[in-house]
Enzyme design. Sequence first.
Site, PDB file in Angstrom:
ATOM      1  N   LYS A  13       0.832  -1.208   0.000  1.00 48.91           N
ATOM      2  CA  LYS A  13       0.000   0.000   0.000  1.00 48.91           C
ATOM      3  C   LYS A  13       0.871   1.265   0.000  1.00 48.91           C
ATOM      4  CE  LYS A  13      -2.276  -0.999   3.826  1.00 48.91           C
ATOM      5  NZ  LYS A  13      -1.752  -2.318   4.240  1.00 48.91           N
ATOM      6  N   ARG A  88      -9.401   0.634   9.791  1.00 45.88           N
ATOM      7  CA  ARG A  88      -8.942  -0.745   9.882  1.00 45.88           C
ATOM      8  C   ARG A  88      -9.915  -1.616  10.677  1.00 45.88           C
ATOM      9  NH1 ARG A  88      -2.964   0.044   9.432  1.00 45.88           N
ATOM     10  NH2 ARG A  88      -1.841  -1.874   9.810  1.00 45.88           N
ATOM     11  N   ARG A 127      11.524  -6.158   4.150  1.00 51.55           N
ATOM     12  CA  ARG A 127      11.426  -4.706   3.941  1.00 51.55           C
ATOM     13  C   ARG A 127      12.514  -3.963   4.710  1.00 51.55           C
ATOM     14  NH1 ARG A 127       5.073  -3.151   4.470  1.00 51.55           N
ATOM     15  NH2 ARG A 127       5.480  -3.282   6.707  1.00 51.55           N
ATOM     16  N   ARG A 160      11.776  -2.081  10.314  1.00 54.62           N
ATOM     17  CA  ARG A 160      10.789  -1.699  11.326  1.00 54.62           C
ATOM     18  C   ARG A 160      10.741  -2.761  12.410  1.00 54.62           C
ATOM     19  NH1 ARG A 160       5.176  -0.179   8.489  1.00 54.62           N
ATOM     20  NH2 ARG A 160       4.399  -1.423  10.213  1.00 54.62           N
ATOM     21  N   ARG A 171       0.158  -9.674  12.921  1.00 53.37           N
ATOM     22  CA  ARG A 171      -0.435  -8.576  12.148  1.00 53.37           C
ATOM     23  C   ARG A 171      -1.341  -9.126  11.037  1.00 53.37           C
ATOM     24  NH1 ARG A 171       4.631  -5.456  10.347  1.00 53.37           N
ATOM     25  NH2 ARG A 171       3.213  -4.051   9.284  1.00 53.37           N
TER      26      ARG A 171
HETATM   27  P1  AMP Z   1       1.093   0.041   9.525  1.00 56.02           P
HETATM   28  O1  AMP Z   1       2.295   0.910   9.367  1.00 56.02           O
HETATM   29  O2  AMP Z   1      -0.097   0.550   8.793  1.00 56.02           O
HETATM   30  O3  AMP Z   1       1.393  -1.401   9.226  1.00 56.02           O
HETATM   31  O4  AMP Z   1       0.704   0.094  11.080  1.00 56.02           O
HETATM   32  C1  AMP Z   1       1.608  -0.298  12.092  1.00 56.02           C
HETATM   33  C2  AMP Z   1       0.835  -0.571  13.378  1.00 56.02           C
HETATM   34  O5  AMP Z   1       0.203   0.628  13.816  1.00 56.02           O
HETATM   35  C3  AMP Z   1      -0.278  -1.599  13.271  1.00 56.02           C
HETATM   36  O6  AMP Z   1       0.184  -2.939  13.404  1.00 56.02           O
HETATM   37  C4  AMP Z   1      -1.180  -1.178  14.439  1.00 56.02           C
HETATM   38  O7  AMP Z   1      -0.649  -1.601  15.682  1.00 56.02           O
HETATM   39  C5  AMP Z   1      -1.075   0.337  14.392  1.00 56.02           C
HETATM   40  N1  AMP Z   1      -2.120   0.931  13.510  1.00 56.02           N
HETATM   41  C6  AMP Z   1      -1.944   1.565  12.323  1.00 56.02           C
HETATM   42  N2  AMP Z   1      -3.112   1.979  11.816  1.00 56.02           N
HETATM   43  C7  AMP Z   1      -4.067   1.582  12.678  1.00 56.02           C
HETATM   44  C8  AMP Z   1      -5.482   1.684  12.706  1.00 56.02           C
HETATM   45  N3  AMP Z   1      -6.182   2.287  11.716  1.00 56.02           N
HETATM   46  N4  AMP Z   1      -6.142   1.154  13.771  1.00 56.02           N
HETATM   47  C9  AMP Z   1      -5.481   0.560  14.776  1.00 56.02           C
HETATM   48  N5  AMP Z   1      -4.153   0.411  14.812  1.00 56.02           N
HETATM   49  C10 AMP Z   1      -3.431   0.917  13.780  1.00 56.02           C
END
Ligand code: AMP
Length: 218
Positions: A13, A88, A127, A160, A171
């Site tokens: 994404k 989400r 990554r 990360r 995840r």
């Molecule tokens: P991402 O970078 O989008 O993979 O997000 C990293 C982490 O941030 C996720 O595994 C969640 O713990 C938290 N996170 C990101 N976006 C959301 C969301 N919309 N709702 C809840 N947790 C989120």
Amino acid sequence: MIIIFLGPPGAGKGTQCKVLVDRYRLRHLSSGDCLRRERENDTDLGRRAQSFMDSGRLVPDELIVSMMIKEMENVNGKAGLVLDGFPRTLGQARELDKALRQVGKKIDAVLNLQVDDKELEQRITGRRSCPACGAAYHITFNRPQKEGLCDSDGAALVQRSDDTRGVVRQRIKTYHQQTAPLIAYYKQKNILHQLDGNTEIEKVTAQMCRLVDQLAVD
Ligand code: AMP
């Protein structure tokens, strides 16, 4: 124009959002990036989000919704927006609908970037990113010219902390349990578009641009 990017972690994404931003001059709002910034700045929200993020679970809706609505308010009213990683959960999607209704806006399209589970783990654990400029790399699919160093500024690439194998599995599980139901939610609203992410980056980009070009014409 408001576009939502749906898809499991590691689907690509972020990479595709960068193309949207450059090509269609949209603003990119990633909830994960916002949270990582909160953590870097050691804010109250950042501290509260930490344990959820580190274990691959979702940060509670009430924290995310208020953060993202505030972020959206800060975007120039005329600028188009691409939301990445938000909403989400169904709860977040409903709150977003409500907030947009209040300001007379709506979601134009939801792009669902679908990738098979077996592919995701390999993509995520490989990554790497540049801590200085944010450029994204992959140790197999998108290697930097010099191993471990950013092509643009030479900074040492980092992984990360939640891109490690154990956290990645959680995840992906969280995605299926809490985020995948959004596909049906947006399908019912007739704004869902499918993108096949099980292919090369350029082919996904081409599918996406065809679709967004069409949206811009309609
Ligand atoms: P991402 O970078 O989008 O993979 O997000 C990293 C982490 O941030 C996720 O595994 C969640 O713990 C938290 N996170 C990101 N976006 C959301 C969301 N919309 N709702 C809840 N947790 C989120």
